[in-house]
Scaffold this motif. Structure first.
Motif, mmCIF file in Angstrom:
data_model
loop_
_atom_site.group_PDB
_atom_site.id
_atom_site.type_symbol
_atom_site.label_atom_id
_atom_site.label_comp_id
_atom_site.label_asym_id
_atom_site.label_seq_id
_atom_site.Cartn_x
_atom_site.Cartn_y
_atom_site.Cartn_z
ATOM 1 N N ASN A 612 0.846 -1.163 -0.062
ATOM 2 C CA ASN A 612 -0.045 0.116 0.045
ATOM 3 C C ASN A 612 0.731 1.194 -0.161
ATOM 4 O OD1 ASN A 612 -2.385 -1.598 -0.053
ATOM 5 N ND2 ASN A 612 -2.521 -1.549 2.133
ATOM 6 N N LYS A 613 1.975 1.251 -0.328
ATOM 7 C CA LYS A 613 3.111 2.339 -0.107
ATOM 8 C C LYS A 613 2.495 3.511 -1.220
ATOM 9 C CE LYS A 613 6.644 0.619 -3.390
ATOM 10 N NZ LYS A 613 6.557 1.660 -4.334
ATOM 11 N N GLY A 614 2.891 4.664 -1.060
ATOM 12 C CA GLY A 614 2.622 5.598 -2.006
ATOM 13 C C GLY A 614 1.058 6.109 -2.085
ATOM 14 N N ARG A 615 0.206 5.646 -1.068
ATOM 15 C CA ARG A 615 -0.939 5.893 -1.104
ATOM 16 C C ARG A 615 -1.186 7.306 -0.165
ATOM 17 N NH1 ARG A 615 -5.076 1.557 0.727
ATOM 18 N NH2 ARG A 615 -4.421 1.974 2.926
ATOM 19 N N ASN A 616 -1.398 8.277 -0.800
ATOM 20 C CA ASN A 616 -1.770 9.717 -0.063
ATOM 21 C C ASN A 616 -3.385 9.731 0.584
ATOM 22 O OD1 ASN A 616 -1.372 12.216 1.110
ATOM 23 N ND2 ASN A 616 -1.441 13.271 -1.107
ATOM 24 N N ASP A 617 -3.135 9.817 1.935
ATOM 25 C CA ASP A 617 -4.371 9.740 2.608
ATOM 26 C C ASP A 617 -4.347 11.102 3.589
ATOM 27 O OD1 ASP A 617 -2.543 9.266 4.612
ATOM 28 O OD2 ASP A 617 -3.276 7.519 5.281
ATOM 29 N N GLY A 618 -3.446 12.259 3.310
ATOM 30 C CA GLY A 618 -3.600 13.559 3.805
ATOM 31 C C GLY A 618 -2.881 13.532 5.266
ATOM 32 N N PHE A 619 -1.811 12.602 5.374
ATOM 33 C CA PHE A 619 -0.952 12.530 6.619
ATOM 34 C C PHE A 619 -0.411 13.820 6.675
ATOM 35 C CE2 PHE A 619 3.202 11.859 8.523
ATOM 36 C CZ PHE A 619 2.681 11.800 9.747
ATOM 37 N N ASP A 620 0.340 14.313 6.036
ATOM 38 C CA ASP A 620 1.529 15.397 6.198
ATOM 39 C C ASP A 620 1.415 16.580 4.960
ATOM 40 O OD1 ASP A 620 3.936 14.741 4.297
ATOM 41 O OD2 ASP A 620 2.624 12.888 4.787
ATOM 42 N N LYS A 621 1.744 17.658 5.272
ATOM 43 C CA LYS A 621 1.884 18.516 4.185
ATOM 44 C C LYS A 621 2.997 18.285 3.319
ATOM 45 C CE LYS A 621 0.655 22.271 7.353
ATOM 46 N NZ LYS A 621 0.830 23.530 8.158
ATOM 47 N N LEU A 622 3.956 17.666 3.604
ATOM 48 C CA LEU A 622 5.191 17.333 2.527
ATOM 49 C C LEU A 622 4.938 16.399 1.564
ATOM 50 C CD1 LEU A 622 8.183 17.776 5.181
ATOM 51 C CD2 LEU A 622 7.316 19.458 3.595
ATOM 52 N N ASN A 623 3.770 15.498 1.968
ATOM 53 C CA ASN A 623 3.401 14.332 1.015
ATOM 54 C C ASN A 623 4.661 13.181 0.955
ATOM 55 O OD1 ASN A 623 1.849 12.798 -0.475
ATOM 56 N ND2 ASN A 623 2.487 13.706 -2.380
ATOM 57 N N ILE A 624 5.222 13.018 2.314
ATOM 58 C CA ILE A 624 6.025 12.015 2.397
ATOM 59 C C ILE A 624 5.655 10.675 2.809
ATOM 60 C CG2 ILE A 624 7.805 13.735 2.827
ATOM 61 C CD1 ILE A 624 7.550 13.549 5.917
ATOM 62 N N PHE A 629 1.581 3.755 7.119
ATOM 63 C CA PHE A 629 2.934 3.419 7.511
ATOM 64 C C PHE A 629 3.215 4.172 8.745
ATOM 65 C CE2 PHE A 629 7.580 4.321 7.343
ATOM 66 C CZ PHE A 629 8.052 3.065 6.792
ATOM 67 N N ILE A 630 2.599 5.313 9.195
ATOM 68 C CA ILE A 630 3.149 5.911 10.391
ATOM 69 C C ILE A 630 2.446 4.791 11.490
ATOM 70 C CG2 ILE A 630 2.477 7.706 12.061
ATOM 71 C CD1 ILE A 630 4.656 8.318 10.211
ATOM 72 N N ASN A 631 1.321 4.478 11.376
ATOM 73 C CA ASN A 631 0.842 3.548 12.268
ATOM 74 C C ASN A 631 1.703 2.306 12.281
ATOM 75 O OD1 ASN A 631 -1.390 4.802 13.039
ATOM 76 N ND2 ASN A 631 -2.855 4.041 11.541
ATOM 77 N N PHE A 632 2.350 1.684 11.405
ATOM 78 C CA PHE A 632 2.938 0.584 11.388
ATOM 79 C C PHE A 632 4.313 0.963 12.104
ATOM 80 C CE2 PHE A 632 6.844 -1.150 9.404
ATOM 81 C CZ PHE A 632 6.753 -2.546 9.800
ATOM 82 N N ILE A 633 4.845 1.973 12.018
ATOM 83 C CA ILE A 633 6.174 2.445 12.463
ATOM 84 C C ILE A 633 5.867 2.851 14.013
ATOM 85 C CG2 ILE A 633 7.659 4.485 13.136
ATOM 86 C CD1 ILE A 633 8.593 2.586 10.638
ATOM 87 N N ASN A 655 10.744 6.081 0.237
ATOM 88 C CA ASN A 655 11.565 7.207 0.219
ATOM 89 C C ASN A 655 12.440 7.779 1.567
ATOM 90 O OD1 ASN A 655 9.999 8.376 2.487
ATOM 91 N ND2 ASN A 655 8.087 9.073 0.992
ATOM 92 N N ASP A 656 13.214 8.657 1.402
ATOM 93 C CA ASP A 656 14.086 8.782 2.266
ATOM 94 C C ASP A 656 13.434 9.077 3.650
ATOM 95 O OD1 ASP A 656 16.329 8.789 0.432
ATOM 96 O OD2 ASP A 656 16.000 11.080 0.300
ATOM 97 N N PHE A 657 12.391 9.606 3.677
ATOM 98 C CA PHE A 657 11.569 9.763 5.060
ATOM 99 C C PHE A 657 11.388 8.488 5.558
ATOM 100 C CE2 PHE A 657 7.594 10.049 7.483
ATOM 101 C CZ PHE A 657 8.073 10.660 8.576
ATOM 102 N N GLU A 658 10.629 7.542 4.843
ATOM 103 C CA GLU A 658 10.500 6.411 5.517
ATOM 104 C C GLU A 658 11.587 5.190 5.781
ATOM 105 O OE1 GLU A 658 6.115 5.964 2.978
ATOM 106 O OE2 GLU A 658 7.819 5.430 1.956
ATOM 107 N N ASN A 659 12.653 5.486 4.751
ATOM 108 C CA ASN A 659 13.674 4.768 5.150
ATOM 109 C C ASN A 659 14.649 5.289 6.648
ATOM 110 O OD1 ASN A 659 13.845 3.031 2.890
ATOM 111 N ND2 ASN A 659 14.795 4.793 1.611
ATOM 112 N N TRP A 660 14.422 6.343 6.591
ATOM 113 C CA TRP A 660 15.083 7.113 8.021
ATOM 114 C C TRP A 660 14.192 6.517 9.052
ATOM 115 C CZ3 TRP A 660 12.242 11.194 10.861
ATOM 116 C CH2 TRP A 660 12.936 11.480 12.080
ATOM 117 N N LEU A 661 12.914 6.341 8.969
ATOM 118 C CA LEU A 661 12.198 5.763 10.193
ATOM 119 C C LEU A 661 12.321 4.387 10.250
ATOM 120 C CD1 LEU A 661 8.629 7.298 9.837
ATOM 121 C CD2 LEU A 661 10.297 7.993 11.434
ATOM 122 N N LEU A 662 12.684 3.532 9.269
ATOM 123 C CA LEU A 662 13.048 2.148 9.313
ATOM 124 C C LEU A 662 14.234 1.966 9.843
ATOM 125 C CD1 LEU A 662 11.340 1.044 5.731
ATOM 126 C CD2 LEU A 662 10.654 0.320 8.180
#
Length: 725
Positions: A612-624, A629-633, A655-662
């Protein structure tokens, strides 16, 4: 009338002996120039709520052929008390004072003035102490609906019950969707039209029939059109000028015109809004660092205005409190009281039962939630707490009768009354508001004991409440878990489980809140009732048994013993085996009792998140990234799952943001963007990456070029010596 404005009384005979308007009422004191009233007050005493006439004055009474003088005086004084007159000041000879002050600037006999000893007298005429009222309006406010409905039922068919009071009672309970109230008014209209001295009551009847126009719309039988046509035909101007004018005093006629035009309500609204504006201004003064050293008692003035409003409507049985303007004024006033309560020094120190009862009856539950959102505690005295708990006792006890072996069954009278939509809506609102208020009071277990058994019996058989209403009860239980014994909480849990169904969610929040309460207040408790667990599974399963609504019962995992927990886990895993559901699996992980290493579910979970990666649901302004995914983390961090596990290898093309969190400890911080920190500011993620030197360096570089308050706060909290993990 049961209540008349004291300003109006002050300008009437026998209090006003001038032939012009006077301003002779202030702060519960009625001022009069009438020498005869002076002589009367000099010759009476009040002791233990009784009037005593001095012996020498009894001669005057007898000479004037006055019978039952004490009873008559007490009746007059009690009426004046209802109209907020608790003192009378009478002047012996106002002409002498007038002559003495003829050159004094501002002196005017039309206004209240001072006097010397011997020139006047002030007498306390308060006879209202320790008087309990058993009227229909007070029965309604006590929430003793069983008693109220018995009164109304007992009055059916009796001529004495064709009164403003009984009509008002049937209006409060919306009997027959207000047709019963209409029928009583029509009977009164016919009787009072030809009754000498009944002109004012006749006008109130006509005014109330007019008010029924919007309420009678709920009545849908064949004669509804006839009733509405009759109501629409009423002309209150014609009633005053053709039927009443020549039978009443000019002042009374003017007062009736004010009632017709809602002038009294409008005056009270202006006063309430003006007081609240001043309360808001005072609070703003303190918020801005200012201070007040003296000033009027604003919350006292607001309280008095609300009393006036209440007694004008309820004392005169005017059917107005259902309408939006009354509810608006009560809600706005409560906001004002809350604002005053939050104001230091000159603010309200303590709420009383009248204020809170008005709020419970007339403020919508949603509005009440908003008003009290930032307030965890309301200061009240013991009497208020006892009164509100008694109201709760009356409310729930009225719903049922006790049958064989003390088993409750529905009270037929209230069951029938709840078929009326307006009463049902008010009834459920009262329940929700009661617990919203009670949850903010300091209640002892001893005080609350009286309400617990009837509350449980009520919940076992009620069919009126919604999820929202029970949610307020759940919050109350969650906050006040100490009021309940383990057995009582377990009984409440059984009620919720036994009454919940697959296709509803009425008890879902209540069940969850009870589970949280047991964990918080009785951490050693473990549910060992396997039958109840099976019942929960069955009641939340579809008719064909192929699906389980796990969301409503997953909370049981946290309070169950090993056997019961395994029954639940087996049921949930059967669901996961049929078709992997990441929401169910996330809920299991959040329960903190489920082992994420069981079977291959965590692998499936990671694969689903990657899919389900890349699905935009309005989490953030930067669209990252997205919430999924945030719930998973958040789950991974909360459970301290090793980020080097093989399951994480499925995450590619992130993306870089998600790789950083991982993998924040091994991330290439040349790709780091400090704005990511702002996006995750409200999550526990910052706790996990706090102290990483590369992040602190990135923040410092950014702040050196451009100041950002969010980043400055994050640096102070998570990347300085002040941080505590």
């Amino acid at each position: 009338m049961g209540f008349v404005e004291p300003d109006f009384i002050a300008k009437l005979s026998p209090f006003n002996i001038l032939s012009e308007h006077v301003w002779h009422y202030h702060s519960k004191n009625l001022f009069t120039l009438n020498q005869e009233i002076y002589n009367l007050l000099k010759n009476i005493e009040i002791d233990k709520n009784e009037v005593i006439i001095k012996d020498e004055y009894k001669v005057v009474v007898e000479q004037n052929n006055i019978y039952n003088a004490v009873d008559k005086l007490q009746e007059v004084f009690r009426f004046l008390n209802k109209c907020f007159v608790y003192e009378i000041t009478a002047i012996k000879d106002y002409t002498r004072i007038q002559i003495r002050n003829r050159n004094v600037i501002g002196f005017e006999i039309k206004h209240i003035f001072g006097f010397k000893e011997g020139e006047g007298i002030t007498k306390n005429i308060n006879l209202s102490d320790n008087i309990t009222c058993d009227c229909i309006s007070c029965s309604f406010r006590s929430l003793d609906f069983k008693k109220l409905l018995q009164k109304l039922k007992a009055g059916i068919g009796y001529e004495d019950s064709n009164s403003l009071e009984y009509a008002f009672g049937n209006y409060l309970t919306a009997t027959n969707n207000f047709k019963t109230t209409y029928q009583i008014y029509k009977s009164l209209e016919k009787k009072l039209r030809i009754k000498e001295g009944g002109e004012v009551e006749y006008f109130i009847v006509k005014k109330n029939i007019k008010y029924l126009q919007n309420l009678i719309l709920d009545y849908e039988l064949n004669d509804s059109t006839i009733i509405l046509d009759d109501i629409k035909s009423i002309d209150l101007d014609k009633t005053i000028y053709d039927e009443v004018e020549y039978k009443v005093d000019e002042n009374v006629k003017e007062y009736l015109i004010r009632i017709k035009e809602d002038g009294i309500i409008i005056k009270l609204q202006d006063k309430i809004e003006e007081i609240i504006q001043r309360i808001n201004k005072l609070k703003k003064l303190y918020e801005d660092g200012g201070k007040q050293y003296s000033g009027p008692n604003l919350y006292g003035q607001l309280y008095e205005a609300n009393l006036f409003l209440y007694f004008y409507v309820n004392g005169n049985y005017i059917i107005f409190d259902t309408f939006s303007k009354y509810r608006y004024l009560v809600e706005k006033s409560f906001k004002g009281f809350v604002t005053s309560y939050l104001t230091p020094e000159f603010g309200l120190q303590q709420f009383n039962e009248f204020i809170l009862t008005e709020t419970i009856l007339h403020v919508s539950p949603n509005s009440l939630q908003i008003i009290l959102k930032k307030i965890d505690h309301l200061n009240v005295n013991d009497s208020c707490i006892n009164g509100l708990i008694q109201k709760l006792f009356h409310f729930v006890s009225s719903y049922f009768n006790n049958g064989l072996f003390n088993k409750p069954y529905k009270n037929v009278m209230i069951e029938e009354q709840l078929l009326n939509l307006r009463f049902r809506a008010k009834y459920t609102d009262i329940f929700a508001n009661l617990f919203t208020i009670l949850g903010r009071l300091e209640i002892t277990k001893e005080k609350f004991t009286v309400a617990k058994v009837p509350l449980l019996k009520f919940l076992n058989i009620e069919d009126e409440l919604s999820w929202f209403d029970l949610n307020q009860l759940g919050y109350f239980i969650r906050q006040k878990g100490y009021l309940f014994e383990v057995k009582e909480l377990e009984d409440l849990l059984k009620t919720g489980i036994n009454r919940e169904k697959y296709d509803t969610s009425k008890y879902a929040s209540l069940i969850d809140q009870i589970c949280e309460t047991l964990k918080s207040f009785y951490p050693k408790y473990k549910l060992n009732n396997s039958k109840l667990i099976y019942t929960a599974i069955i009641n939340n399963s579809s008719e064909d048994g192929n699906r389980i609504d796990f969301k409503k019962i997953i909370c049981l995992l946290g309070i169950s013993n090993k056997e019961c927990r395994q029954i639940l886990i087996d049921a949930f895993e059967r669901e996961l085996d049929k078709s992997f559901n990441e929401t169910l699996y996330e809920s299991l992980l959040r329960s903190e009792v489920y082992d994420y290493t069981r079977n291959d579910y965590f692998q499936f979970y990671c694969e689903r998140i990657q899919k389900n990666k890349g699905r935009n649901d309005g989490f953030d302004k930067l669209n990252i990234t997205n919430y999924e995914f945030i719930n998973f983390i958040l789950i991974v961090y909360h459970l301290n799952i090793d980020l080097k596990r093989k399951e994480f290898q499925v995450f590619i093309d992130r993306n870089d943001f998600e790789n950083w969190l991982l993998n924040p400890s091994e991330f290439n911080y040349q790709k780091f963007d400090v704005k990511w920190l702002i996006e995750i500011k409200k999550f526990i993620i910052l706790d996990k990456v706090a102290g990483i030197k590369d992040i602190k360096k990135a923040i410092d570089n950014y702040l050196h070029q451009e100041y950002n308050s969010d980043l400055a706060e994050i640096k102070y909290k998570y990347f300085s010596e002040n941080f505590k993990s």
